[in-house]
Scaffold this motif. Structure first.
Motif, PDB file in Angstrom:
ATOM      1  N   ILE A 171       0.853  -1.194   0.000  1.00 41.37           N
ATOM      2  CA  ILE A 171       0.000   0.000   0.000  1.00 41.37           C
ATOM      3  C   ILE A 171       0.889   1.245   0.000  1.00 41.37           C
ATOM      4  O   ILE A 171       1.815   1.359   0.814  1.00 41.37           O
ATOM      5  CB  ILE A 171      -0.929   0.009   1.229  1.00 41.37           C
ATOM      6  N   GLN A 172       0.578   2.167  -0.938  1.00 45.97           N
ATOM      7  CA  GLN A 172       1.369   3.397  -1.033  1.00 45.97           C
ATOM      8  C   GLN A 172       0.473   4.618  -1.016  1.00 45.97           C
ATOM      9  O   GLN A 172      -0.714   4.514  -1.359  1.00 45.97           O
ATOM     10  CB  GLN A 172       2.186   3.368  -2.321  1.00 45.97           C
ATOM     11  N   ARG A 173       1.042   5.742  -0.613  1.00 42.85           N
ATOM     12  CA  ARG A 173       0.301   6.999  -0.583  1.00 42.85           C
ATOM     13  C   ARG A 173      -0.318   7.282  -1.954  1.00 42.85           C
ATOM     14  O   ARG A 173       0.305   7.031  -2.995  1.00 42.85           O
ATOM     15  CB  ARG A 173       1.223   8.155  -0.184  1.00 42.85           C
ATOM     16  N   GLY A 174      -1.553   7.774  -1.939  1.00 41.23           N
ATOM     17  CA  GLY A 174      -2.239   8.119  -3.192  1.00 41.23           C
ATOM     18  C   GLY A 174      -3.081   6.984  -3.744  1.00 41.23           C
ATOM     19  O   GLY A 174      -3.898   7.198  -4.643  1.00 41.23           O
ATOM     20  N   GLN A 175      -2.908   5.781  -3.214  1.00 43.15           N
ATOM     21  CA  GLN A 175      -3.682   4.640  -3.734  1.00 43.15           C
ATOM     22  C   GLN A 175      -5.092   4.617  -3.140  1.00 43.15           C
ATOM     23  O   GLN A 175      -5.327   5.088  -2.027  1.00 43.15           O
ATOM     24  CB  GLN A 175      -2.969   3.327  -3.421  1.00 43.15           C
ATOM     25  N   GLN A 176      -6.009   4.025  -3.929  1.00 43.81           N
ATOM     26  CA  GLN A 176      -7.402   3.893  -3.470  1.00 43.81           C
ATOM     27  C   GLN A 176      -7.570   2.540  -2.770  1.00 43.81           C
ATOM     28  O   GLN A 176      -7.274   1.492  -3.347  1.00 43.81           O
ATOM     29  CB  GLN A 176      -8.347   4.014  -4.659  1.00 43.81           C
ATOM     30  N   ILE A 177      -8.077   2.584  -1.541  1.00 49.40           N
ATOM     31  CA  ILE A 177      -8.132   1.381  -0.702  1.00 49.40           C
ATOM     32  C   ILE A 177      -9.565   1.169  -0.203  1.00 49.40           C
ATOM     33  O   ILE A 177     -10.228   2.128   0.240  1.00 49.40           O
ATOM     34  CB  ILE A 177      -7.237   1.535   0.567  1.00 49.40           C
ATOM     35  N   LEU A 178     -10.004  -0.071  -0.262  1.00 49.66           N
ATOM     36  CA  LEU A 178     -11.327  -0.425   0.269  1.00 49.66           C
ATOM     37  C   LEU A 178     -11.147  -1.325   1.490  1.00 49.66           C
ATOM     38  O   LEU A 178     -10.486  -2.364   1.398  1.00 49.66           O
ATOM     39  CB  LEU A 178     -12.128  -1.155  -0.822  1.00 49.66           C
ATOM     40  N   LEU A 179     -11.699  -0.899   2.623  1.00 50.99           N
ATOM     41  CA  LEU A 179     -11.696  -1.725   3.832  1.00 50.99           C
ATOM     42  C   LEU A 179     -13.073  -2.353   3.975  1.00 50.99           C
ATOM     43  O   LEU A 179     -14.086  -1.673   3.765  1.00 50.99           O
ATOM     44  CB  LEU A 179     -11.430  -0.886   5.086  1.00 50.99           C
ATOM     45  N   THR A 180     -13.127  -3.623   4.362  1.00 52.24           N
ATOM     46  CA  THR A 180     -14.430  -4.221   4.640  1.00 52.24           C
ATOM     47  C   THR A 180     -14.302  -5.219   5.787  1.00 52.24           C
ATOM     48  O   THR A 180     -13.281  -5.901   5.906  1.00 52.24           O
ATOM     49  CB  THR A 180     -15.055  -4.871   3.382  1.00 52.24           C
ATOM     50  N   ALA A 181     -15.348  -5.255   6.626  1.00 52.96           N
ATOM     51  CA  ALA A 181     -15.290  -6.139   7.798  1.00 52.96           C
ATOM     52  C   ALA A 181     -16.671  -6.699   8.105  1.00 52.96           C
ATOM     53  O   ALA A 181     -17.694  -6.166   7.657  1.00 52.96           O
ATOM     54  CB  ALA A 181     -14.778  -5.379   9.023  1.00 52.96           C
ATOM     55  N   PHE A 182     -16.678  -7.793   8.857  1.00 54.92           N
ATOM     56  CA  PHE A 182     -17.909  -8.327   9.432  1.00 54.92           C
ATOM     57  C   PHE A 182     -17.530  -8.886  10.798  1.00 54.92           C
ATOM     58  O   PHE A 182     -16.368  -9.182  11.056  1.00 54.92           O
ATOM     59  CB  PHE A 182     -18.486  -9.455   8.559  1.00 54.92           C
ATOM     60  N   GLY A 183     -18.528  -9.034  11.664  1.00 55.70           N
ATOM     61  CA  GLY A 183     -18.213  -9.610  12.974  1.00 55.70           C
ATOM     62  C   GLY A 183     -19.463  -9.875  13.775  1.00 55.70           C
ATOM     63  O   GLY A 183     -20.592  -9.688  13.275  1.00 55.70           O
ATOM     64  N   ALA A 184     -19.270 -10.303  15.014  1.00 58.96           N
ATOM     65  CA  ALA A 184     -20.401 -10.622  15.887  1.00 58.96           C
ATOM     66  C   ALA A 184     -21.355  -9.444  15.907  1.00 58.96           C
ATOM     67  O   ALA A 184     -20.952  -8.282  15.864  1.00 58.96           O
ATOM     68  CB  ALA A 184     -19.907 -10.932  17.288  1.00 58.96           C
ATOM     69  N   GLY A 185     -22.629  -9.778  15.950  1.00 60.48           N
ATOM     70  CA  GLY A 185     -23.648  -8.720  15.948  1.00 60.48           C
ATOM     71  C   GLY A 185     -24.929  -9.107  15.228  1.00 60.48           C
ATOM     72  O   GLY A 185     -25.983  -9.063  15.802  1.00 60.48           O
TER      73      GLY A 185
END
Ligand SMILES: CC(C)(COP(=O)(O)OP(=O)(O)OC[C@H]1O[C@@H](n2cnc3c(N)ncnc32)[C@H](O)[C@@H]1OP(=O)(O)O)[C@@H](O)C(=O)NCCC(=O)NCCS
Length: 330
Positions: A306-320
């Motif tokens: 991962i480098q500065r200026g890059q487009q990043i998608l975070l995704t998560a799931f968990g208890a709930g």
């Protein structure tokens, strides 16, 4: 999601405890084997906190690195949010212990319980406080000492989880800055809450009352969780891409919650994200719940992925069951 200001990721850091629990070690503890664990989960080892290490100690070490990376000091921080389900104590919050250990005086500090989605939930709240102009620099931490809540006689759960912490400093961006958090979308489906629980020590069941020791440990319906993980993270990726009108080719990296490599492969498959643009670090850490995303992100930065200026998608799931996405330019 309009606002006066936008937020940017000013600094990142993480910390993994020294002690390692390998698959070979687990072979000595339960009826399992290295090959099964690697094939079914991708996990090779996990890190385990020392007996005298509290969750806030892990938070502190990750936070100091994130502050250094952001070139800020604790006195610059306006708010601390810690995503965790394994805090130092039921009360007070781990964020208050962290605030004191960092030496930040008199700033708001609180914990957020969204289980494995805890870090991205916390980022979405930090982003709102920045957008509205209330705060300039926010420390967001995902941290767990989960091994204290794992039954090392239960081969389905004990192979999965580990300890660790990751931290970000989220700061107000300059109006010309292109590297900003574009969107966050968070969800919860309480109807599926019984699929993944830690029941002891709650108002429904105090630890001293339960004769069933399993109630004091993480319990889950593994196959159901697996299916829901793929379904919800895929839906969250789709939502983020549609909202921002980007397609998979425009996303440099996806940093998914690190629970099981097969879950990550199934999500990647739905969008034709090549696996070499999915950040996978769970082989080293196992599932550290709220800490997986900032730990994996930091590892990918430090290793030149991962480098500065890059487009990043975070995704998560968990208890709930909780889930969500954050799209940002780093
Ligand atoms: C737990 C998980 C790894 C199990 O993998 P799976 O492929 O679904 O395996 P199954 O549950 O179908 O079990 C297959 C067999 O392996 C066995 N098995 C389960 N755990 C095992 C282990 N650690 N070692 C060896 N065998 C094991 C089962 O008993 C079962 O045996 P059987 O066929 O004789 O009944 C997987 O379901 C998973 O990762 N689920 C999501 C869990 C998760 O991410 N939780 C946290 C969410 S934040």
């Amino acid at each position: 999601m309009v606002g006066l200001y936008r937020s940017r990721v000013a600094g990142v850091g993480s910390y993994l405890p020294e002690k390692i629990l390998s698959n070979k070690d687990l072979e000595q503890m339960v009826d399992t084997n290295d090959q099964w664990i690697v094939e079914r989960t991708g996990i090779e080892r996990r890190h385990i906190a020392a007996p005298d290490q509290a969750t806030s100690d892990l938070c502190l070490l990750a936070s100091q690195k994130a502050l250094e990376d952001a070139k800020l000091t604790p006195s610059d921080i306006d708010l601390i949010i810690v995503g965790t389900v394994s805090g130092d104590r039921q009360m007070p919050s781990t964020a208050c212990y962290l605030q004191h250990k960092l030496g930040c005086s008199n700033i708001m500090a609180f914990d957020l319980n969204a289980a494995c989605s805890g870090f991205i939930y916390s980022i979405s709240i930090a982003d709102q406080f920045i957008r509205t102009g209330v705060y300039k620099n926010i420390l967001v931490v995902g941290a767990e000492v989960l091994h204290r809540y794992i039954n090392y006689k239960d081969r389905e759960t004990c192979i999965l989880f580990g300890d660790g912490a990751g931290a970000w400093v989220v700061s107000r961006a300059e109006s010309t800055d292109k590297n900003v958090i574009a969107s966050s979308h968070m969800h919860a489906d309480g109807g599926l809450s019984e699929l993944l629980t830690l029941q002891g020590n709650g108002s429904l069941l105090s630890t001293s009352e339960t004769p069933d020791e399993n109630k004091n440990f993480v319990q889950m319906k593994g196959r159901e969780i697996f299916k829901n993980a793929v379904r919800t993270m895929a839906a969250c990726c789709k939502e983020a891409m549609e909202h921002n009108q980007v397609n998979p080719d425009q996303i440099d990296w996806v940093v998914p919650h690190q629970a099981n490599k097969r879950i990550i492969e199934a999500v990647a498959d739905q969008f034709k994200f090549p696996m070499d643009r999915m950040v996978v670090y769970l082989n080293e850490t196992g599932n550290t719940s709220a800490a997986t995303i900032p730990i994996a992100f930091d590892w990918a930065v430090k290793n030149g992925k991962i480098q500065r200026g890059q487009q990043i998608l975070l995704t998560a799931f968990g208890a709930g069951l909780t889930s969500g996405s954050v799209l940002l330019r780093y």
